[in-house]
Design a protein around this motif. Sequence first.
Motif, short mmCIF file in Angstrom:
data_model
loop_
_atom_site.label_atom_id
_atom_site.label_comp_id
_atom_site.label_asym_id
_atom_site.label_seq_id
_atom_site.Cartn_x
_atom_site.Cartn_y
_atom_site.Cartn_z
N UNK A 128 17.72 -2.05 9.10
CA UNK A 128 16.56 -2.86 9.50
C UNK A 128 15.25 -2.07 9.40
N UNK A 129 15.16 -1.23 8.38
CA UNK A 129 13.97 -0.41 8.17
C UNK A 129 13.14 -0.87 6.97
N UNK A 130 13.74 -1.65 6.10
CA UNK A 130 13.10 -1.99 4.83
C UNK A 130 11.77 -2.70 5.01
N UNK A 131 11.74 -3.71 5.87
CA UNK A 131 10.52 -4.51 6.02
C UNK A 131 9.38 -3.74 6.66
N UNK A 132 9.69 -2.67 7.40
CA UNK A 132 8.64 -1.91 8.08
C UNK A 132 8.31 -0.61 7.36
N UNK A 133 8.83 -0.44 6.14
CA UNK A 133 8.63 0.81 5.40
C UNK A 133 7.77 0.57 4.17
N UNK A 134 6.71 1.37 4.02
CA UNK A 134 5.92 1.38 2.79
C UNK A 134 6.71 2.13 1.73
N UNK A 135 6.91 1.51 0.58
CA UNK A 135 7.63 2.14 -0.53
C UNK A 135 6.73 2.12 -1.76
N UNK A 136 6.54 3.27 -2.37
CA UNK A 136 5.78 3.39 -3.61
C UNK A 136 6.69 3.96 -4.68
N UNK A 137 6.70 3.34 -5.84
CA UNK A 137 7.44 3.88 -6.99
C UNK A 137 6.44 4.13 -8.11
N UNK A 149 3.92 1.46 -11.66
CA UNK A 149 3.60 1.59 -10.23
C UNK A 149 4.00 0.31 -9.51
N UNK A 150 4.88 0.46 -8.54
CA UNK A 150 5.28 -0.65 -7.67
C UNK A 150 4.86 -0.29 -6.25
N UNK A 151 4.19 -1.22 -5.60
CA UNK A 151 3.71 -1.03 -4.23
C UNK A 151 4.37 -2.08 -3.35
N UNK A 152 5.28 -1.63 -2.46
CA UNK A 152 5.94 -2.52 -1.51
C UNK A 152 5.47 -2.14 -0.12
N UNK A 153 4.51 -2.88 0.44
CA UNK A 153 3.96 -2.48 1.73
C UNK A 153 4.91 -2.75 2.88
N UNK A 154 4.62 -2.13 4.01
CA UNK A 154 5.32 -2.48 5.24
C UNK A 154 4.74 -3.79 5.75
N UNK A 155 5.60 -4.69 6.17
CA UNK A 155 5.11 -5.96 6.68
C UNK A 155 4.96 -6.98 5.58
N UNK A 156 4.40 -8.15 5.90
CA UNK A 156 4.29 -9.24 4.93
C UNK A 156 3.33 -8.91 3.80
N UNK A 157 3.59 -9.48 2.63
CA UNK A 157 2.73 -9.26 1.47
C UNK A 157 2.85 -10.45 0.54
N UNK A 158 1.95 -10.51 -0.44
CA UNK A 158 2.07 -11.51 -1.50
C UNK A 158 3.11 -11.01 -2.49
N UNK A 159 4.37 -11.32 -2.22
CA UNK A 159 5.47 -10.72 -2.97
C UNK A 159 5.51 -11.20 -4.41
N UNK A 160 5.96 -10.30 -5.28
CA UNK A 160 6.16 -10.65 -6.67
C UNK A 160 4.90 -10.76 -7.49
N UNK A 161 3.81 -10.16 -7.03
CA UNK A 161 2.53 -10.24 -7.73
C UNK A 161 2.49 -9.20 -8.85
N UNK A 162 2.03 -9.62 -10.03
CA UNK A 162 1.70 -8.70 -11.11
C UNK A 162 0.19 -8.57 -11.14
N UNK A 163 -0.32 -7.40 -10.75
CA UNK A 163 -1.75 -7.21 -10.57
C UNK A 163 -2.33 -6.48 -11.78
N UNK A 164 -3.50 -6.92 -12.23
CA UNK A 164 -4.10 -6.34 -13.44
C UNK A 164 -5.16 -5.28 -13.16
#
Length: 457
Positions: free
Chosen positions: A274-283, A312-327
């Motif tokens: 139960x750590x995934x949603x509260x963890x910032x992950x950067x690849x 570069x993949x940015x998965x923030x901690x908490x809610x986000x606009x998931x699945x966005x491809x940002x230019x």
Amino acid sequence: MTDEQRFDQLGCINPSLHTPNLDRLAADGVLFENTYTTNPSCVPARASLMTGQYPSQCGVPTYVTYLPDHEKTFMTRLRDGGYTTAVVGKQHFGPTAIDKGYDYEEIIDPHFAPDNLAEHLGENSWFDYLAANGVSGLNDLAEPLFPFVQRWKADPGFHIDTHIGQQTLRWLREDRPHDKPWFMFSSFSGPHMPFDGLGLPHERWYDDTEIDMPQTTVEDLKNKPPHQMVAHGTTEPGALSDEQIRQARLSSHANVSLIDEQIGRMIDYLKAEDLYDQTLILFISDHGDYLGDFGKLGKSQCLAEVLIRIPLIYKPAGPTAAGVHHSAFVNLVDIAPTCMAAAKLDRPGEWLGRDLADVASNDDRPPAQPDRIYMEVGRIRGLRVGDWKISHYFERDYGELYDLASDPWEKNNLWASPQHFAKRESMRAMLLDEVMRLSPRHKAPWNDQSDPPSPEI
């Protein structure tokens, strides 16, 4: 983090790649499609990421220079701010006495095992693990096929990237603190050359007759600066056959899939705890590779898109606009301020990077300009503004200018084109502004403090 992974080596961008775990990470966060390294070499790129500064600012302009002792990594800043910090894998600090900033260090810099492991025991945990399991040297693990390419012939559990993934997971399970925030830097060695994915079970995900092949040839080097025809850090331009290039790409892709598998295990662990949603992950990766483009494998001292565009993949901690491809244009100097902001710690005033949370939410603001991105290597400086890109070569009468909208693979160098003289000079003026902005005293006042003051310039 990976080493030498191109921007197009993700399944969510290029369906030729098998990266289901990185794809699901992107589906839970933001994929930045226009991410650039600051320098297409390991050491300066990583120094830039660690300090939040461009290589020329932090004293590491080339791959044979190292961080000065007085520099401060953002890991040190996190540790000073109350975080437990850890690293497993490649760092490339080199011979420096800098405080790296880790409470736990398991640094593994080599890309391959030495011929005689017995002479290198104690240098890193991978060498010791191999020796403890009966491996005597490189010959037990892989066999060379042609320049920069090997075939793996041992248990995939002995692969350096398997080891890095397993040791990262071990720290998460056994040493991760439960009473304070933590930071883990898991840094894979692959898919850096020599490519050794051939022979791994991950090769099964690829049909070598359907491998994506280069969009350029050695003929496309003819109107580029002359040093790009030299084999420095690369194979000899044009020396490899199409089949060898296909095998090299397959080998690199299979290594990416092995790394993806290890990242998937980390994601599964975080979810189970139960750590995934509260963890910032950067690849992210540090730079790319020719992978057969322009008839070469490897990397060189130039600012080709295939070398400087990275995933570069940015998965923030908490809610986000998931699945966005940002230019938006982003780069390695944005990683440190992103981590500091997530930790709610103050960033140094001289940092020029942005918090990716602001970029992802379109709450973008100075100091960086959102429509341009700066890059450098050795005595070359480059800038992309919109679809136009320039590379200026210090004390040379040649350079590079491309319209990436019509020429995304940089086949047609417009530097010497009379019709594009005005564009070249306007781009060069904007590049000069960026170079001056990076100088340590760029905010000096126009007027001195004399009485009466000198006139405005």
